[in-house]
Design a protein around this motif. Structure first.
Motif, PDB file in Angstrom:
ATOM      1  N   GLU A  71      38.751  52.700  22.667  1.00 24.94           N
ATOM      2  CA  GLU A  71      39.378  52.232  23.910  1.00 24.94           C
ATOM      3  C   GLU A  71      39.184  53.204  25.067  1.00 24.94           C
ATOM      4  O   GLU A  71      39.416  52.848  26.224  1.00 24.94           O
ATOM      5  CB  GLU A  71      40.885  52.016  23.680  1.00 24.94           C
ATOM      6  N   GLU A  72      38.757  54.431  24.776  1.00 25.46           N
ATOM      7  CA  GLU A  72      38.614  55.433  25.839  1.00 25.46           C
ATOM      8  C   GLU A  72      37.411  55.193  26.742  1.00 25.46           C
ATOM      9  O   GLU A  72      37.339  55.761  27.836  1.00 25.46           O
ATOM     10  CB  GLU A  72      38.508  56.828  25.234  1.00 25.46           C
ATOM     11  N   HIS A  73      36.451  54.405  26.333  1.00 22.47           N
ATOM     12  CA  HIS A  73      35.264  54.183  27.165  1.00 22.47           C
ATOM     13  C   HIS A  73      35.642  53.639  28.542  1.00 22.47           C
ATOM     14  O   HIS A  73      36.566  52.844  28.649  1.00 22.47           O
ATOM     15  CB  HIS A  73      34.326  53.185  26.484  1.00 22.47           C
ATOM     16  N   PRO A  74      34.907  54.076  29.594  1.00 22.93           N
ATOM     17  CA  PRO A  74      33.817  55.053  29.607  1.00 22.93           C
ATOM     18  C   PRO A  74      34.339  56.486  29.496  1.00 22.93           C
ATOM     19  O   PRO A  74      35.231  56.892  30.229  1.00 22.93           O
ATOM     20  CB  PRO A  74      33.142  54.808  30.955  1.00 22.93           C
ATOM     21  N   VAL A  75      33.730  57.231  28.554  1.00 20.49           N
ATOM     22  CA  VAL A  75      34.166  58.601  28.294  1.00 20.49           C
ATOM     23  C   VAL A  75      32.947  59.506  28.156  1.00 20.49           C
ATOM     24  O   VAL A  75      31.940  59.132  27.539  1.00 20.49           O
ATOM     25  CB  VAL A  75      35.059  58.668  27.038  1.00 20.49           C
ATOM     26  N   ALA A  76      33.036  60.684  28.772  1.00 23.60           N
ATOM     27  CA  ALA A  76      31.935  61.645  28.768  1.00 23.60           C
ATOM     28  C   ALA A  76      32.335  62.892  27.994  1.00 23.60           C
ATOM     29  O   ALA A  76      33.491  63.330  28.049  1.00 23.60           O
ATOM     30  CB  ALA A  76      31.561  62.025  30.197  1.00 23.60           C
ATOM     31  N   LEU A  77      31.386  63.462  27.283  1.00 25.43           N
ATOM     32  CA  LEU A  77      31.600  64.707  26.561  1.00 25.43           C
ATOM     33  C   LEU A  77      31.071  65.867  27.390  1.00 25.43           C
ATOM     34  O   LEU A  77      29.928  65.842  27.848  1.00 25.43           O
ATOM     35  CB  LEU A  77      30.868  64.671  25.221  1.00 25.43           C
TER      36      LEU A  77
END
Length: 339
Positions: A71-77
């Motif tokens: 559910e966190e998308h969009p998520v960047a590392l």
């Protein structure tokens, strides 16, 4: 500036759009629980992990370091490091977890980061940064981006920043987030480096004018959604907000989808808190503790009547054995009863 980078850096229109507003990577703050809570407030905003070092990824427990909720998308590392081969391997491993972007940290001024020869100190070595991102791009199936400062120590940002952007963009990076302050690696603590060096928004705006083909986001000292809207209207491609998004998340994120992306209104803070309850229950069933989540929710009602009671109950009770959703509802009653 090189118009066409020699290395193909995969770009996603959806992630580029999401980068119009992002929540900064913040150590000890933007963990997976924090990001889940933020995502409930805004479906669109780009979220960043805490920085994870490349050596930790290569030699550590991947699931503990890299797992997150879909559910966190969009998520960047965000990754920290300065060894191209190690960064490439860390990127390859991380891409297996489905992140939407991999970001190289060239901005953190902490002593620990300096001792590892990465973070803001890399502003002194743009050729090495170019080598690092080229290796990361070669190992990645998503876009590789960079977060940097305008310079460090005695460097002249007017000279250093264009040279940095020139060399790193030539290696394939098309999206930069620029913290519009110098970092003083000697004489200032990491906390002081977030406040004391003066902001230079105009320099970042000039970089956007000089490099129109680059996607440039600005970071540093942005505390309201109104300010973010103003900066976007000035021609910048994106705005990254850090501490304000953490300490007063509803003020920043609940209206972001409508005001930044032209979408529908987000939930109220109360609605977001109630939507957290199933997530909290699942975390507890898996052996977690309530305060691991609620420590990121203390600012949900910042500036509102009842906010003090909300914080007090969570601070005093969420760490206790057996504390669960009923503790959150008790704290929430402090806010709703104050209406």
């Amino acid at each position: 500036m090189l118009d066409t980078p020699p290395i193909q850096n995969p770009q996603s229109p959806a992630t580029t759009r999401a980068a119009r507003l992002s929540v900064a990577p913040m150590m000890d703050w933007t963990d997976r629980h924090c990001r889940y809570f933020h995502r409930l407030m805004s479906r669109e905003t780009l979220l960043y992990t805490e920085m994870v070092t490349a050596p930790a990824i290569v030699r550590g427990e991947h699931e503990r370091l890299l797992a997150y909720s879909p559910e966190e998308h969009p998520v960047a590392l965000q990754i920290g490091g300065s060894d191209p081969k190690e960064l490439a391997e860390a990127t390859r491993i991380s891409c297996g977890y489905g992140y939407d972007e991999v970001n190289l940290n060239v901005g953190c001024p902490s002593d620990r980061v300096q001792s590892g020869a990465f973070g803001a100190v890399l502003m002194k070595s743009p050729d090495l940064v170019a080598e690092c991102v080229a290796a990361m791009i070669g190992a990645s199936n998503v876009e590789v981006t960079v977060k940097c400062r305008i310079g460090v120590d005695e460097q002249n940002p007017e000279e250093v920043l264009p040279d940095f952007l020139e060399k790193v963009s030539a290696a394939g990076v098309r999206r930069f987030t620029i913290h519009a302050r110098k970092a003083w690696l000697e004489g200032l603590s990491p906390k002081e480096n977030r406040d004391i060096p003066p902001l230079d928004y105009d320099l970042v705006k000039r970089m956007k004018a000089a490099y129109p083909n680059l996607h440039i986001s600005i970071n540093g000292g942005i505390a309201t959604l109104d300010h973010a809207v103003e900066l976007l209207a000035s021609g910048l491609d994106g705005v990254m907000i850090g501490r304000a998004a953490y300490h007063q998340p509803a003020d920043i994120l609940c209206d972001a989808d409508a005001r930044i992306y032209g979408g529908s209104e987000g939930p109220t803070a109360e609605e977001a808190v109630r939507q957290m309850l199933p997530y909290i229950e699942a975390h507890l069933v898996n052996g977690g503790r309530l305060n691991q989540i609620t420590r990121h929710m203390l600012g949900a009602f910042a500036g509102r009547s009842g906010a003090r009671g909300w914080r007090r109950i969570l601070s005093q009770e969420a760490h206790k054995d057996g504390a669960g959703p009923e503790t959150v509802l008790k704290a929430l009653s402090s806010v709703t009863d104050a209406l």
